[in-house]
Design a protein around this motif. Structure first.
Motif, PDB file in Angstrom:
ATOM      1  N   VAL A 169       3.255  -7.573   9.383  1.00 44.85           N
ATOM      2  CA  VAL A 169       2.674  -8.319  10.542  1.00 44.85           C
ATOM      3  C   VAL A 169       2.994  -7.127  11.382  1.00 44.85           C
ATOM      4  CG1 VAL A 169       2.323 -10.179  11.467  1.00 44.85           C
ATOM      5  CG2 VAL A 169       2.761 -10.046   9.129  1.00 44.85           C
ATOM      6  N   VAL A 170       3.975  -6.826  11.510  1.00 47.30           N
ATOM      7  CA  VAL A 170       4.334  -6.313  13.153  1.00 47.30           C
ATOM      8  C   VAL A 170       3.813  -4.392  13.170  1.00 47.30           C
ATOM      9  CG1 VAL A 170       6.765  -4.818  14.630  1.00 47.30           C
ATOM     10  CG2 VAL A 170       6.550  -7.221  13.058  1.00 47.30           C
ATOM     11  N   ASN A 171       3.985  -4.411  11.810  1.00 45.02           N
ATOM     12  CA  ASN A 171       3.297  -2.419  12.043  1.00 45.02           C
ATOM     13  C   ASN A 171       1.801  -2.759  11.957  1.00 45.02           C
ATOM     14  OD1 ASN A 171       5.294  -1.498  11.974  1.00 45.02           O
ATOM     15  ND2 ASN A 171       5.542  -1.303   9.516  1.00 45.02           N
ATOM     16  N   SER A 172       0.888  -3.609  11.734  1.00 48.35           N
ATOM     17  CA  SER A 172      -0.369  -4.349  11.580  1.00 48.35           C
ATOM     18  C   SER A 172      -0.775  -4.492  13.184  1.00 48.35           C
ATOM     19  CB  SER A 172      -0.797  -5.357  10.388  1.00 48.35           C
ATOM     20  OG  SER A 172      -0.861  -4.863   9.895  1.00 48.35           O
ATOM     21  N   VAL A 173       0.048  -5.147  13.843  1.00 50.15           N
ATOM     22  CA  VAL A 173      -0.406  -5.297  15.319  1.00 50.15           C
ATOM     23  C   VAL A 173       0.007  -4.087  16.022  1.00 50.15           C
ATOM     24  CG1 VAL A 173       0.877  -6.653  17.449  1.00 50.15           C
ATOM     25  CG2 VAL A 173       0.016  -7.831  15.024  1.00 50.15           C
ATOM     26  N   PHE A 174       0.523  -3.253  15.485  1.00 55.15           N
ATOM     27  CA  PHE A 174       0.899  -2.265  16.461  1.00 55.15           C
ATOM     28  C   PHE A 174       0.328  -1.404  16.289  1.00 55.15           C
ATOM     29  CE2 PHE A 174       6.038  -2.645  16.498  1.00 55.15           C
ATOM     30  CZ  PHE A 174       5.753  -3.269  18.011  1.00 55.15           C
ATOM     31  N   ALA A 175      -1.342  -1.331  15.396  1.00 54.40           N
ATOM     32  CA  ALA A 175      -1.518  -0.191  14.521  1.00 54.40           C
ATOM     33  C   ALA A 175      -2.994  -1.308  15.274  1.00 54.40           C
ATOM     34  CB  ALA A 175      -1.594  -0.531  13.415  1.00 54.40           C
ATOM     35  N   PHE A 176      -3.323  -1.852  16.006  1.00 54.04           N
ATOM     36  CA  PHE A 176      -4.517  -2.901  16.403  1.00 54.04           C
ATOM     37  C   PHE A 176      -4.301  -1.789  17.908  1.00 54.04           C
ATOM     38  CE2 PHE A 176      -6.057  -5.843  19.058  1.00 54.04           C
ATOM     39  CZ  PHE A 176      -7.778  -5.570  18.756  1.00 54.04           C
ATOM     40  N   VAL A 177      -2.846  -2.079  18.624  1.00 55.83           N
ATOM     41  CA  VAL A 177      -2.563  -2.436  19.479  1.00 55.83           C
ATOM     42  C   VAL A 177      -2.297  -0.259  19.993  1.00 55.83           C
ATOM     43  CG1 VAL A 177      -1.359  -1.886  21.485  1.00 55.83           C
ATOM     44  CG2 VAL A 177      -0.715  -3.305  20.492  1.00 55.83           C
ATOM     45  N   THR A 178      -2.091   0.338  18.779  1.00 60.78           N
ATOM     46  CA  THR A 178      -2.639   1.908  19.088  1.00 60.78           C
ATOM     47  C   THR A 178      -3.593   2.817  19.184  1.00 60.78           C
ATOM     48  OG1 THR A 178      -0.418   2.294  17.807  1.00 60.78           O
ATOM     49  CG2 THR A 178      -1.905   3.805  18.206  1.00 60.78           C
ATOM     50  N   PHE A 179      -4.575   1.832  18.253  1.00 63.11           N
ATOM     51  CA  PHE A 179      -6.192   1.995  18.675  1.00 63.11           C
ATOM     52  C   PHE A 179      -6.720   1.905  19.433  1.00 63.11           C
ATOM     53  CE2 PHE A 179     -10.294   1.164  17.238  1.00 63.11           C
ATOM     54  CZ  PHE A 179     -10.596   1.964  16.986  1.00 63.11           C
ATOM     55  N   ILE A 180      -6.537   0.935  20.288  1.00 62.16           N
ATOM     56  CA  ILE A 180      -7.080   0.618  21.631  1.00 62.16           C
ATOM     57  C   ILE A 180      -6.347   2.085  22.540  1.00 62.16           C
ATOM     58  CG2 ILE A 180      -7.082  -1.305  23.121  1.00 62.16           C
ATOM     59  CD1 ILE A 180      -7.147  -3.271  21.066  1.00 62.16           C
ATOM     60  N   SER A 181      -5.030   1.791  22.554  1.00 57.88           N
ATOM     61  CA  SER A 181      -4.848   3.087  22.724  1.00 57.88           C
ATOM     62  C   SER A 181      -5.218   4.595  23.261  1.00 57.88           C
ATOM     63  CB  SER A 181      -3.370   3.368  22.524  1.00 57.88           C
ATOM     64  OG  SER A 181      -2.735   3.851  23.948  1.00 57.88           O
ATOM     65  N   SER A 182      -5.511   4.814  21.823  1.00 62.01           N
ATOM     66  CA  SER A 182      -6.416   6.232  20.797  1.00 62.01           C
ATOM     67  C   SER A 182      -7.660   5.917  21.719  1.00 62.01           C
ATOM     68  CB  SER A 182      -6.552   5.659  20.130  1.00 62.01           C
ATOM     69  OG  SER A 182      -4.966   5.776  19.376  1.00 62.01           O
ATOM     70  N   CYS A 183      -8.214   4.616  21.968  1.00 60.90           N
ATOM     71  CA  CYS A 183      -9.640   4.652  22.239  1.00 60.90           C
ATOM     72  C   CYS A 183     -10.238   4.672  23.655  1.00 60.90           C
ATOM     73  CB  CYS A 183     -10.785   3.211  21.391  1.00 60.90           C
ATOM     74  SG  CYS A 183     -10.985   3.077  20.108  1.00 60.90           S
ATOM     75  N   ILE A 184      -8.872   4.357  24.595  1.00 59.89           N
ATOM     76  CA  ILE A 184      -8.700   4.759  25.630  1.00 59.89           C
ATOM     77  C   ILE A 184      -8.595   6.376  25.734  1.00 59.89           C
ATOM     78  CG2 ILE A 184      -8.036   4.020  28.141  1.00 59.89           C
ATOM     79  CD1 ILE A 184      -7.511   1.187  26.586  1.00 59.89           C
ATOM     80  N   ILE A 185      -8.135   6.708  25.156  1.00 57.41           N
ATOM     81  CA  ILE A 185      -7.824   7.959  25.048  1.00 57.41           C
ATOM     82  C   ILE A 185      -9.267   8.841  25.199  1.00 57.41           C
ATOM     83  CG2 ILE A 185      -6.248   9.573  24.688  1.00 57.41           C
ATOM     84  CD1 ILE A 185      -3.895   8.369  24.763  1.00 57.41           C
ATOM     85  N   SER A 186      -9.373   8.830  24.220  1.00 60.70           N
ATOM     86  CA  SER A 186     -10.739   9.328  23.351  1.00 60.70           C
ATOM     87  C   SER A 186     -11.954   9.510  24.332  1.00 60.70           C
ATOM     88  CB  SER A 186     -10.899   9.192  21.956  1.00 60.70           C
ATOM     89  OG  SER A 186      -9.727   9.740  20.990  1.00 60.70           O
ATOM     90  N   VAL A 187     -11.823   8.176  24.948  1.00 57.86           N
ATOM     91  CA  VAL A 187     -13.172   7.840  25.603  1.00 57.86           C
ATOM     92  C   VAL A 187     -13.155   8.412  27.200  1.00 57.86           C
ATOM     93  CG1 VAL A 187     -15.395   6.272  26.578  1.00 57.86           C
ATOM     94  CG2 VAL A 187     -14.343   5.972  24.404  1.00 57.86           C
ATOM     95  N   GLY A 188     -12.306   7.892  27.841  1.00 55.65           N
ATOM     96  CA  GLY A 188     -11.724   8.499  29.201  1.00 55.65           C
ATOM     97  C   GLY A 188     -11.793  10.081  28.596  1.00 55.65           C
ATOM     98  N   PHE A 189     -11.253  10.203  27.791  1.00 55.99           N
ATOM     99  CA  PHE A 189     -11.371  12.189  28.193  1.00 55.99           C
ATOM    100  C   PHE A 189     -12.598  12.732  28.284  1.00 55.99           C
ATOM    101  CE2 PHE A 189      -8.469  16.066  26.035  1.00 55.99           C
ATOM    102  CZ  PHE A 189      -9.122  17.044  26.961  1.00 55.99           C
ATOM    103  N   LYS A 190     -13.268  11.943  27.484  1.00 61.06           N
ATOM    104  CA  LYS A 190     -14.692  12.666  27.441  1.00 61.06           C
ATOM    105  C   LYS A 190     -15.850  12.070  28.530  1.00 61.06           C
ATOM    106  CE  LYS A 190     -19.096  12.005  24.686  1.00 61.06           C
ATOM    107  NZ  LYS A 190     -19.548  11.937  25.400  1.00 61.06           N
ATOM    108  N   THR A 191     -14.928  10.608  29.101  1.00 63.48           N
ATOM    109  CA  THR A 191     -16.240  10.644  30.347  1.00 63.48           C
ATOM    110  C   THR A 191     -15.835  11.938  31.015  1.00 63.48           C
ATOM    111  OG1 THR A 191     -15.611   8.535  30.056  1.00 63.48           O
ATOM    112  CG2 THR A 191     -16.447   8.894  31.923  1.00 63.48           C
ATOM    113  N   PHE A 192     -14.589  12.542  31.308  1.00 72.10           N
ATOM    114  CA  PHE A 192     -13.821  13.280  32.280  1.00 72.10           C
ATOM    115  C   PHE A 192     -14.357  14.331  31.628  1.00 72.10           C
ATOM    116  CE2 PHE A 192     -10.668  16.576  33.819  1.00 72.10           C
ATOM    117  CZ  PHE A 192     -11.129  15.933  35.196  1.00 72.10           C
TER     118      PHE A 192
END
Length: 221
Positions: free
Chosen positions: A110-133
């Motif tokens: 359960v804990v790792n699943s929550v962390f995976a979801f949070v990491t997915f959000i963080s990864s999307c922020i980085i990738s989309v933000g980098f592309k926008t820049f």
């Protein structure tokens, strides 16, 4: 000297947590350096303005976009990873051959699943933000700049309102960060799969032991 029983699956999980520590640092450190190079301003999702074909300035995005990903990497990957590594090393050194069946499994899934979801959000922020820049940098072609790629932006002279920006490595750092952040997400997924396999294995072992005890019990009548 008695031989220590080695649980291969437990060993794999230990290596995965160690890998998450290393990769988590590969996310936080380059992103933190980039944040410092731009005077504490986050370039993810930044709004680029070309004044001429050789001068460019930008409006930075909220610093939360960068700090969120740094905090996620440090807290979830590094600190949690260190704790889980010590826990798994402790289990590996136990002389109990059934230690894998006695360890907690479902809570960590359960804990790792929550962390995976949070990491997915963080990864999307980085990738989309980098592309926008990068898309904003490539608009320099409209001003006549020979902007071959986003990496070429490291050679451009930037207009800074607060000191000088150190732009010579931003593309390299953010590329490393982007690769590392998606790698951490993959590691979390592998840890979840490992946990599910362990959970199913333990359930089957428990059922087999119950059936064995039932068969070995004497009839009551």
């Amino acid at each position: 000297m008695p031989c220590i029983t080695l649980d291969v699956q437990l060993l794999v999980q230990t290596f995965l947590y160690v890998a998450n520590i290393v990769i988590g640092l590969a996310v936080a450190v380059p992103l933190g350096i980039t944040l410092g190079d731009f005077n504490g301003q986050c370039i993810l999702y930044a709004d680029i303005h070309w004044h001429s074909y050789i001068h460019v300035s930008y409006i930075p995005s909220s610093v939360v976009n960068c700090r969120f990903s740094i905090y996620v990497s440090v807290c979830l990957c590094v600190l949690y990873g260190i704790g889980m590594t010590f826990y798994h090393v402790y289990l590996l050194t136990r002389k109990d051959p059934m230690i894998g069946s006695k360890m907690w499994v479902f809570p960590f899934i359960v804990v790792n699943s929550v962390f995976a979801f949070v990491t997915f959000i963080s990864s999307c922020i980085i990738s989309v933000g980098f592309k926008t820049f990068c898309d904003g940098l490539l608009k320099g072609r409209e001003k006549g700049h020979i902007m071959e790629s986003c990496a070429y932006g490291e050679r451009v002279k930037w207009n800074a309102y607060k000191g000088d920006y150190r732009t010579h490595n931003f593309y390299t750092y953010l590329t490393v960060t982007q690769i590392a952040t998606w790698s951490t997400f993959l590691v979390w997924v592998l840890l979840i799969i490992q946990g599910i396999i362990r959970f199913v294995k333990n359930r089957r072992l428990a059922s087999a032991l119950d059936l064995g005890n039932f068969a070995a019990s004497e009839p009551s009548a």
